[in-house]
Scaffold this active site. Sequence first.
Site, PDB file in Angstrom:
ATOM      1  N   ALA A 116       0.811  -1.218   0.000  1.00 39.24           N
ATOM      2  CA  ALA A 116       0.000   0.000   0.000  1.00 39.24           C
ATOM      3  C   ALA A 116       0.847   1.273   0.000  1.00 39.24           C
ATOM      4  O   ALA A 116       0.390   2.321  -0.460  1.00 39.24           O
ATOM      5  CB  ALA A 116      -0.923  -0.013   1.216  1.00 39.24           C
ATOM      6  N   THR A 154       0.356   5.594  -1.535  1.00 36.74           N
ATOM      7  CA  THR A 154      -0.006   6.727  -0.663  1.00 36.74           C
ATOM      8  C   THR A 154       0.241   8.054  -1.386  1.00 36.74           C
ATOM      9  O   THR A 154      -0.492   9.027  -1.170  1.00 36.74           O
ATOM     10  CB  THR A 154       0.776   6.716   0.669  1.00 36.74           C
ATOM     11  OG1 THR A 154       2.171   6.675   0.371  1.00 36.74           O
ATOM     12  CG2 THR A 154       0.405   5.536   1.538  1.00 36.74           C
ATOM     13  N   PHE A 166      -2.494   0.929   5.314  1.00 35.27           N
ATOM     14  CA  PHE A 166      -3.131   0.426   6.532  1.00 35.27           C
ATOM     15  C   PHE A 166      -2.430   0.924   7.793  1.00 35.27           C
ATOM     16  O   PHE A 166      -3.070   1.342   8.745  1.00 35.27           O
ATOM     17  CB  PHE A 166      -3.113  -1.111   6.540  1.00 35.27           C
ATOM     18  CG  PHE A 166      -4.271  -1.748   5.817  1.00 35.27           C
ATOM     19  CD1 PHE A 166      -5.245  -0.976   5.206  1.00 35.27           C
ATOM     20  CD2 PHE A 166      -4.390  -3.131   5.755  1.00 35.27           C
ATOM     21  CE1 PHE A 166      -6.314  -1.560   4.544  1.00 35.27           C
ATOM     22  CE2 PHE A 166      -5.458  -3.730   5.100  1.00 35.27           C
ATOM     23  CZ  PHE A 166      -6.414  -2.949   4.490  1.00 35.27           C
ATOM     24  N   ARG A 167      -1.084   0.843   7.776  1.00 37.33           N
ATOM     25  CA  ARG A 167      -0.386   0.935   9.066  1.00 37.33           C
ATOM     26  C   ARG A 167       0.401   2.209   9.331  1.00 37.33           C
ATOM     27  O   ARG A 167       0.985   2.335  10.404  1.00 37.33           O
ATOM     28  CB  ARG A 167       0.556  -0.275   9.209  1.00 37.33           C
ATOM     29  CG  ARG A 167      -0.217  -1.564   9.389  1.00 37.33           C
ATOM     30  CD  ARG A 167       0.684  -2.777   9.548  1.00 37.33           C
ATOM     31  NE  ARG A 167      -0.141  -3.960   9.707  1.00 37.33           N
ATOM     32  CZ  ARG A 167      -0.760  -4.581   8.711  1.00 37.33           C
ATOM     33  NH1 ARG A 167      -0.649  -4.126   7.463  1.00 37.33           N
ATOM     34  NH2 ARG A 167      -1.494  -5.654   8.940  1.00 37.33           N
ATOM     35  N   ASP A 221      -5.611  -1.574  -6.384  1.00 44.32           N
ATOM     36  CA  ASP A 221      -6.005  -0.324  -7.047  1.00 44.32           C
ATOM     37  C   ASP A 221      -5.683  -0.261  -8.536  1.00 44.32           C
ATOM     38  O   ASP A 221      -5.995   0.750  -9.189  1.00 44.32           O
ATOM     39  CB  ASP A 221      -5.364   0.868  -6.318  1.00 44.32           C
ATOM     40  CG  ASP A 221      -3.834   0.738  -6.202  1.00 44.32           C
ATOM     41  OD1 ASP A 221      -3.207   0.106  -7.060  1.00 44.32           O
ATOM     42  OD2 ASP A 221      -3.268   1.288  -5.237  1.00 44.32           O
ATOM     43  N   HIS A 251      -3.834 -10.053  -4.058  1.00 50.78           N
ATOM     44  CA  HIS A 251      -5.049  -9.794  -3.273  1.00 50.78           C
ATOM     45  C   HIS A 251      -6.222  -9.385  -4.165  1.00 50.78           C
ATOM     46  O   HIS A 251      -7.175  -8.774  -3.685  1.00 50.78           O
ATOM     47  CB  HIS A 251      -4.790  -8.713  -2.214  1.00 50.78           C
ATOM     48  CG  HIS A 251      -3.874  -9.202  -1.114  1.00 50.78           C
ATOM     49  ND1 HIS A 251      -3.246  -8.369  -0.221  1.00 50.78           N
ATOM     50  CD2 HIS A 251      -3.501 -10.457  -0.766  1.00 50.78           C
ATOM     51  CE1 HIS A 251      -2.512  -9.087   0.624  1.00 50.78           C
ATOM     52  NE2 HIS A 251      -2.643 -10.358   0.306  1.00 50.78           N
ATOM     53  N   CYS A 263     -27.354  -9.096  -7.898  1.00 49.11           N
ATOM     54  CA  CYS A 263     -27.359  -9.644  -9.246  1.00 49.11           C
ATOM     55  C   CYS A 263     -28.821  -9.905  -9.662  1.00 49.11           C
ATOM     56  O   CYS A 263     -29.706  -9.988  -8.790  1.00 49.11           O
ATOM     57  CB  CYS A 263     -26.587 -10.962  -9.173  1.00 49.11           C
ATOM     58  SG  CYS A 263     -26.505 -11.903 -10.665  1.00 49.11           S
ATOM     59  N   ASN A 270      11.271   1.558   1.921  1.00 55.04           N
ATOM     60  CA  ASN A 270      10.047   1.757   2.717  1.00 55.04           C
ATOM     61  C   ASN A 270      10.228   2.944   3.663  1.00 55.04           C
ATOM     62  O   ASN A 270      11.337   3.220   4.107  1.00 55.04           O
ATOM     63  CB  ASN A 270       9.729   0.492   3.528  1.00 55.04           C
ATOM     64  CG  ASN A 270       8.272   0.431   3.935  1.00 55.04           C
ATOM     65  OD1 ASN A 270       7.398   0.511   3.078  1.00 55.04           O
ATOM     66  ND2 ASN A 270       7.994   0.309   5.221  1.00 55.04           N
TER      67      ASN A 270
HETATM   68  P1  NAD Z   1       0.844  -1.504   5.228  1.00 50.53           P
HETATM   69  O1  NAD Z   1      -0.093  -0.380   5.473  1.00 50.53           O
HETATM   70  O2  NAD Z   1       0.922  -2.589   6.227  1.00 50.53           O
HETATM   71  O3  NAD Z   1       2.331  -0.915   5.049  1.00 50.53           O
HETATM   72  C1  NAD Z   1       2.581   0.154   4.190  1.00 50.53           C
HETATM   73  C2  NAD Z   1       4.038   0.554   4.391  1.00 50.53           C
HETATM   74  O4  NAD Z   1       4.336   1.533   3.413  1.00 50.53           O
HETATM   75  C3  NAD Z   1       4.307   1.174   5.761  1.00 50.53           C
HETATM   76  O5  NAD Z   1       5.384   0.472   6.373  1.00 50.53           O
HETATM   77  C4  NAD Z   1       4.692   2.633   5.449  1.00 50.53           C
HETATM   78  O6  NAD Z   1       5.779   3.085   6.255  1.00 50.53           O
HETATM   79  C5  NAD Z   1       5.115   2.545   4.002  1.00 50.53           C
HETATM   80  N1  NAD Z   1       4.855   3.770   3.234  1.00 50.53           N
HETATM   81  C6  NAD Z   1       3.770   4.586   3.270  1.00 50.53           C
HETATM   82  N2  NAD Z   1       3.893   5.572   2.366  1.00 50.53           N
HETATM   83  C7  NAD Z   1       5.081   5.367   1.750  1.00 50.53           C
HETATM   84  C8  NAD Z   1       5.764   6.046   0.715  1.00 50.53           C
HETATM   85  N3  NAD Z   1       5.284   7.152   0.135  1.00 50.53           N
HETATM   86  N4  NAD Z   1       6.967   5.551   0.307  1.00 50.53           N
HETATM   87  C9  NAD Z   1       7.499   4.450   0.900  1.00 50.53           C
HETATM   88  N5  NAD Z   1       6.890   3.756   1.877  1.00 50.53           N
HETATM   89  C10 NAD Z   1       5.688   4.213   2.288  1.00 50.53           C
HETATM   90  O7  NAD Z   1       0.538  -2.051   3.780  1.00 50.53           O
HETATM   91  P2  NAD Z   1       0.823  -3.494   3.152  1.00 50.53           P
HETATM   92  O8  NAD Z   1       2.121  -4.020   3.641  1.00 50.53           O
HETATM   93  O9  NAD Z   1       0.617  -3.356   1.693  1.00 50.53           O
HETATM   94  O10 NAD Z   1      -0.338  -4.402   3.739  1.00 50.53           O
HETATM   95  C11 NAD Z   1      -1.631  -3.935   3.895  1.00 50.53           C
HETATM   96  C12 NAD Z   1      -2.707  -4.640   3.082  1.00 50.53           C
HETATM   97  O11 NAD Z   1      -3.607  -3.613   2.728  1.00 50.53           O
HETATM   98  C13 NAD Z   1      -2.326  -5.262   1.790  1.00 50.53           C
HETATM   99  O12 NAD Z   1      -2.889  -6.505   1.793  1.00 50.53           O
HETATM  100  C14 NAD Z   1      -3.003  -4.412   0.700  1.00 50.53           C
HETATM  101  O13 NAD Z   1      -3.687  -5.262  -0.181  1.00 50.53           O
HETATM  102  C15 NAD Z   1      -4.059  -3.646   1.396  1.00 50.53           C
HETATM  103  N6  NAD Z   1      -4.201  -2.228   0.975  1.00 50.53           N
HETATM  104  C16 NAD Z   1      -4.146  -1.901  -0.332  1.00 50.53           C
HETATM  105  C17 NAD Z   1      -4.248  -0.586  -0.727  1.00 50.53           C
HETATM  106  C18 NAD Z   1      -4.188  -0.249  -2.193  1.00 50.53           C
HETATM  107  O14 NAD Z   1      -4.568  -1.063  -3.034  1.00 50.53           O
HETATM  108  N7  NAD Z   1      -3.674   0.934  -2.529  1.00 50.53           N
HETATM  109  C19 NAD Z   1      -4.404   0.415   0.229  1.00 50.53           C
HETATM  110  C20 NAD Z   1      -4.493   0.041   1.589  1.00 50.53           C
HETATM  111  C21 NAD Z   1      -4.376  -1.296   1.946  1.00 50.53           C
END
Ligand code: NAD
Length: 248
Positions: free
Chosen positions: A23, A27, A34-35, A104, A119, A152, A212
Amino acid sequence: MENIKKLAQLLAESKDTMVLTGAGVSTESGIPDFRSPDTGLWSQMDPMELLSRSALSRNPANFWTRSEPIFREMSTAQPNPCHYALARLAEKGLIRGIVTQNIDSLHQLAGSKSVLEVHGHLRSAHCPGCGAHTDMLPLLDQVAKGDSPPRCSCGGVFRPDVVLFGDPLPDAFHVAWQWARVCDLLLVVGSSLEVAPVCWLVPAASRLAIINMGETQCDDMAEVLIRGKAGEILTDLVKEAEGLQRQP
Ligand code: NAD
């Protein structure tokens, strides 16, 4: 910058590089992860509770009504420099493909051709009753107008083509597992590596690099670890890699 040069060198040496994204690569397109503290979805609600198979079957109207703004934001966002940079690295033959946890579709929108979505994705939904498929955006419009859950013509409730918490993994994960086992280098971008079983791909790879913002539980396994914004770092990496040829 030294670490970016080192990573560009690793890419040039590697005959088979796989990228694993999370994710954090989206951003900078305005989609919360998520985190991340304060901005992550987790700071507002529990995604494991809302985006779960049991939440959908227990109360489908609530699932769709609460998910609609999140799904819409993810479905209408645009790629950022990180997505474009990864597409450029693939075009140059420096990466084999991308395994993404994201739903996305932004890697594909940026031009990446080889993308494994472990996913699932938000481009469509299906009816578990009769198997009919439909595009996602019209369903979201329906829900936004108060017609929830979307049904549906057979009467079944549609569900998005994503892997919800509690779902079995799609076949794409098994392909990703094969890629991870044979690749020379795994480059993780924008993932906390806390979501299983995707995090299990990391020890399967022989060499590891991580880009990251925050810490990950695999940081000490990485030969190159770069902290910061993926869009900026990947843009610099592409500039560095433009001058390099892959070693025979
Ligand atoms: P996570 O939220 O657990 O981790 C995201 C990581 O990205 C964090 O450690 C954060 O420090 C880092 N981060 C945030 N912005 C950043 C940037 N600009 N540059 C570099 N690093 C950055 O996300 P995850 O590990 O992908 O797991 C979460 C789950 O959520 C996944 O299964 C995913 O499918 C789902 N998810 C998907 C989306 C999407 O499709 N965009 C969005 C939210 C969650």
